[in-house]
Design a protein around this motif. Structure first.
Motif, PDB file in Angstrom:
ATOM      1  N   GLU A  29      -4.115  -4.267   9.528  1.00  0.00           N
ATOM      2  CA  GLU A  29      -4.270  -5.319   8.520  1.00  0.00           C
ATOM      3  C   GLU A  29      -5.583  -6.097   8.673  1.00  0.00           C
ATOM      4  O   GLU A  29      -6.198  -6.465   7.679  1.00  0.00           O
ATOM      5  CB  GLU A  29      -3.094  -6.299   8.569  1.00  0.00           C
ATOM      6  CG  GLU A  29      -1.740  -5.685   8.205  1.00  0.00           C
ATOM      7  CD  GLU A  29      -1.639  -5.254   6.732  1.00  0.00           C
ATOM      8  OE1 GLU A  29      -2.613  -5.411   5.981  1.00  0.00           O
ATOM      9  OE2 GLU A  29      -0.570  -4.731   6.360  1.00  0.00           O
ATOM     10  N   HIS A  83      -8.101  -4.431  -0.991  1.00  0.00           N
ATOM     11  CA  HIS A  83      -7.315  -4.416   0.249  1.00  0.00           C
ATOM     12  C   HIS A  83      -6.297  -3.267   0.215  1.00  0.00           C
ATOM     13  O   HIS A  83      -6.260  -2.428   1.123  1.00  0.00           O
ATOM     14  CB  HIS A  83      -6.609  -5.768   0.416  1.00  0.00           C
ATOM     15  CG  HIS A  83      -5.724  -5.874   1.628  1.00  0.00           C
ATOM     16  ND1 HIS A  83      -6.033  -6.639   2.725  1.00  0.00           N
ATOM     17  CD2 HIS A  83      -4.533  -5.302   1.910  1.00  0.00           C
ATOM     18  CE1 HIS A  83      -5.080  -6.525   3.634  1.00  0.00           C
ATOM     19  NE2 HIS A  83      -4.142  -5.722   3.160  1.00  0.00           N
ATOM     20  N   GLU A  84      -5.478  -3.222  -0.840  1.00  0.00           N
ATOM     21  CA  GLU A  84      -4.424  -2.200  -0.886  1.00  0.00           C
ATOM     22  C   GLU A  84      -5.024  -0.796  -1.006  1.00  0.00           C
ATOM     23  O   GLU A  84      -4.483   0.162  -0.457  1.00  0.00           O
ATOM     24  CB  GLU A  84      -3.459  -2.472  -2.044  1.00  0.00           C
ATOM     25  CG  GLU A  84      -2.806  -3.855  -2.023  1.00  0.00           C
ATOM     26  CD  GLU A  84      -2.108  -4.197  -0.714  1.00  0.00           C
ATOM     27  OE1 GLU A  84      -1.786  -3.272   0.061  1.00  0.00           O
ATOM     28  OE2 GLU A  84      -1.916  -5.394  -0.445  1.00  0.00           O
ATOM     29  N   TYR A 126      -4.308 -11.064  10.033  1.00  0.00           N
ATOM     30  CA  TYR A 126      -5.086 -10.827   8.806  1.00  0.00           C
ATOM     31  C   TYR A 126      -6.369 -11.668   8.852  1.00  0.00           C
ATOM     32  O   TYR A 126      -7.466 -11.107   8.943  1.00  0.00           O
ATOM     33  CB  TYR A 126      -4.303 -11.192   7.548  1.00  0.00           C
ATOM     34  CG  TYR A 126      -3.163 -10.286   7.156  1.00  0.00           C
ATOM     35  CD1 TYR A 126      -3.297  -9.385   6.100  1.00  0.00           C
ATOM     36  CD2 TYR A 126      -1.945 -10.359   7.792  1.00  0.00           C
ATOM     37  CE1 TYR A 126      -2.242  -8.577   5.705  1.00  0.00           C
ATOM     38  CE2 TYR A 126      -0.878  -9.562   7.411  1.00  0.00           C
ATOM     39  CZ  TYR A 126      -1.035  -8.665   6.361  1.00  0.00           C
ATOM     40  OH  TYR A 126       0.007  -7.872   5.982  1.00  0.00           O
ATOM     41  N   GLU A 145       0.806  -1.205   0.000  1.00  0.00           N
ATOM     42  CA  GLU A 145       0.000   0.000   0.000  1.00  0.00           C
ATOM     43  C   GLU A 145       0.844   1.261   0.000  1.00  0.00           C
ATOM     44  O   GLU A 145       1.930   1.290   0.579  1.00  0.00           O
ATOM     45  CB  GLU A 145      -0.920   0.012   1.227  1.00  0.00           C
ATOM     46  CG  GLU A 145      -0.189   0.044   2.571  1.00  0.00           C
ATOM     47  CD  GLU A 145       0.199  -1.345   3.076  1.00  0.00           C
ATOM     48  OE1 GLU A 145       0.313  -2.259   2.246  1.00  0.00           O
ATOM     49  OE2 GLU A 145       0.396  -1.492   4.303  1.00  0.00           O
ATOM     50  N   HIS A 183      -6.126   0.487   2.280  1.00  0.00           N
ATOM     51  CA  HIS A 183      -4.998   0.959   3.099  1.00  0.00           C
ATOM     52  C   HIS A 183      -4.738   2.458   2.935  1.00  0.00           C
ATOM     53  O   HIS A 183      -4.117   3.071   3.803  1.00  0.00           O
ATOM     54  CB  HIS A 183      -3.730   0.199   2.729  1.00  0.00           C
ATOM     55  CG  HIS A 183      -3.513  -1.051   3.528  1.00  0.00           C
ATOM     56  ND1 HIS A 183      -3.734  -1.115   4.884  1.00  0.00           N
ATOM     57  CD2 HIS A 183      -3.066  -2.285   3.158  1.00  0.00           C
ATOM     58  CE1 HIS A 183      -3.440  -2.331   5.318  1.00  0.00           C
ATOM     59  NE2 HIS A 183      -3.038  -3.066   4.299  1.00  0.00           N
TER      60      HIS A 183
END
Ligand SMILES: [Zn+2]
Length: 645
Positions: A357, A323-324, A428, A294, A327
């Motif tokens: 996370e 997900h990224e 996670y 990220e 971030h």
């Protein structure tokens, strides 16, 4: 103070916060000025950094820096703790060809005896500019994170931390850098940096502070495509792809539409954006490391070459971009205080990674479903795998989840062998279960009037739209943010789950969501996709084995039939019930032994020795699923509904 800012968000609190930040910035500027009379000469002249990528296909990157300096002793540092990687893995081993010169004369250097990332020099009298030449050997294997393989014949991902030194004693945010890059002939590129022009065959970029430069990688390639996403949304978003072959860029329009939907869904969820523009930098290659990293205004997403043209691979990577991207809010803008270091030499404290996370894992998966990157059924199949894996995790009886976060810096490099006994970066997957638990608990407490969406809007959107910056938080801030949505003993709720040594995973989020974890003989979407894509055999919830495509045992579940029979990771399965090993042969043997007293017989080799083992297992094929419990609230289905039209 922070608690009030998050909880109340009143204009008064926000004004006080701005004032305090302004005073702190003034103080920092004064201190920097006071200590700037040795070594590095902080001035209006930025450090120049020229990177030559023309040899990237030969796995070597050349760099040259020009730095304003004062005469006297000076220490230069190579970045050690890399943001987002949560460990001291700056690739110092691959730094080569380091030469310092000034006024045409070479200056000797010596490495620090203790800190391998520090180089000492003495700048001669009369010198005001230091020239530094260095090479980065991009020879790492295709594993690990940003320092793993990053180049191929047709593409390169440049992580700036690999090609810079910076003066010790000055914060990276106080060092202005003027970057430029020479690309191989005909290559195109994508980055969050601002291109200002081209001169002498080099593309020039606007000067930025060193921390923003390192936060802005560059993806370049011969086969390159940039697609604007959600063009109705401000600021702008781009999908930048570089691939090993031109055919890999033929991404399906449905997937592009889903990524545009993702952009809109994040706006609805976080009610804010903290970047000037955003670039998904996607490397499509079988020759680079596969992971995501990220950044504030971009993400470094490296996946297999055919990921965007193969439905199984697309599904297996469905959560990566969400997900990224998440971030950018949760991790870059809102960041645990212990991870908010402003110098790459300083250690990071990972004890809140179950938020950084774990929450991101949950939201990334939810956003993948809301955006249509994956179906609801695919979401449930992946969630079932997560839940069953964490629920069959014997290591949880000696190591609590909190310790996996605290020990993050030594766990990322751990291999798969005896993984279920060591535990790994479990914050996670188990973090995802806990945040699902939080989400469904809020819905239950408020009769579905409120949800984790409200927490996200307030916590990730505090301060409204902003340029890239960091607003740190503590455990108490997270608790206060949840209490602001609905009062509850959130501190006790979280601590209980973080310190539990129960042999079972926290699955209340699934049951409160209207589902239960069940085991059947049908593999389901996730296992089928993985077996098809990778040839791996997943017999984890039956005989307790994870097996690679060539028959090597990756891991043995402690307490399973395979464990009791004496199997161990690293052994090779040669034969099953007298037949040469193949995943199908093992499946047939498990079916044949079902309900009988006959063991499954295996011949395995272990470091040059053969042995015969008998598995006392009679339950047939066994895979996990989520099954709807009729007559209960369907919160999990609610959670997956898009927030935008
Ligand atoms: Zn992450």
């Amino acid at each position: 103070m922070l608690k009030a800012r998050i909880a109340g968000q009143s204009f008064f609190d926000y004004t006080c916060w701005l004032l305090r930040r302004l005073l702190l910035k003034l103080l920092a500027a004064f201190l920097t000025l006071a200590f700037s009379f040795a070594g590095y000469a902080q001035s209006s002249v930025p450090v120049r950094l020229n990177v030559d990528l023309t040899d990237a296909p030969r796995k070597i990157i050349h760099a040259r820096m020009t730095m304003p300096v004062h005469p006297g002793p000076m220490t230069l540092l190579y970045p050690k703790w890399i943001p987002g990687e949560h460990e001291p893995d700056g690739p110092i081993t691959d730094l080569a060809g380091l030469v310092f010169t000034a006024n045409g004369q070479q200056i000797p250097w010596v490495r620090d005896d203790v800190n391998m990332f520090a180089f000492h020099i003495t700048v001669p009298q009369g010198v005001s500019t230091l020239d530094i030449k260095l090479d980065f050997l991009a020879t790492a294997p295709p594993s690990g994170f940003s320092a793993g393989a990053s180049t191929s014949a047709s593409l390169a991902l440049l992580s700036w931390n690999e090609v810079v030194l910076y003066p010790s004693g000055t914060k990276p945010s106080q060092i202005q850098v003027q970057p430029s890059i020479r690309f191989p002939e005909g290559w195109q590129f994508g980055t969050a940096l601002t291109r200002t022009g081209e001169a002498n065959g080099e593309v020039q970029f606007a000067a930025v502070p060193l921390n923003m430069l390192i936060d802005s990688p560059v993806l370049a390639g011969r086969y390159f495509k940039e697609i604007p996403l959600a063009t109705d949304v401000t600021p702008k978003h781009y999908l930048d792809m570089a691939a090993d072959g031109p055919e890999d860029l033929a991404i399906k329009p449905q997937l592009v539409n889903a990524f545009s939907k993702l952009v809109r869904e994040t706006g609805a969820l976080y009610q804010s954006r903290h970047y000037n523009s955003y670039h998904f930098l996607v490397t499509l290659s079988d020759d680079v490391a596969h992971f995501g990293l990220e950044h504030h205004q971009s993400s470094d997403d490296r996946v297999g070459e055919r990921t965007f043209i193969d439905d199984n691979l697309s599904y297996l990577e469905a959560d990566l971009l969400p997900h990224e991207f998440t971030h950018s809010w949760n991790g870059k803008y809102r960041r645990p205080a212990g991870l908010n270091h402003d110098d790459y030499k300083d250690p990071m404290i990972g004890n809140l990674l179950w938020v950084y996370e774990g929450l991101t894992q949950y939201l990334g998966d939810v956003l993948a479903a809301r955006s249509g990157i994956e179906t609801d059924e695919q979401f449930r199949s992946t969630l079932a795998a997560t839940a069953a894996t964490m629920d069959n995790r014997p290591g949880r009886t000696w190591r609590d989840l909190q310790d996996t976060a605290t020990a993050a810096q030594i766990l990322y490099e751990a291999g798969p062998q005896w993984d279920n006994w060591r535990r790994n970066v479990d914050y996670y997957p188990e973090g995802e279960l806990i945040w699902l638990d939080v989400d469904t608990t809020i819905r239950k407490l408020t009769h579905d009037k409120k949800s984790l969406n409200d927490f996200c809007a307030r916590f990730e959107g505090v301060g409204g739209n902003t340029p890239p910056e960091v607003v740190p938080y503590t455990f108490n801030d997270v608790v206060a943010g949840l209490n602001d949505v609905v009062p509850y003993d959130w501190a006790g709720f979280l601590r209980e789950r973080l310190t539990s040594k129960s042999s079972h995973a926290p699955l209340d989020g699934i049951t409160q969501g209207g589902y239960r974890l069940v085991y059947t003989d049908q593999p389901g979407d996730f296992i089928t996709a993985r077996e098809t894509a990778n040839g791996e055999a997943d017999a984890w919830w039956s005989i307790g084995l994870r097996i690679t495509s060539d028959g090597h045992i990756d891991d043995v579940l402690v307490g399973s039939a395979s464990d009791k029979a004496g199997l161990g990771p690293g052994m090779q399965i040669v034969a099953v019930d007298d037949r040469q090993y193949a995943p199908q042969v093992l499946g047939q043997a498990m079916l044949a032994s079902k309900g009988t007293k006959q063991p499954i017989q295996m011949i395995v080799s272990n470091t040059g020795y053969y042995k015969i083992v008998n598995l006392d297992y009679h339950d047939g094929l066994r895979f996990r699923h989520l099954e709807r419990v009729q007559g209960t609230p369907d919160y999990l289905d609610e959670i997956l509904k898009p927030m935008t039209k």
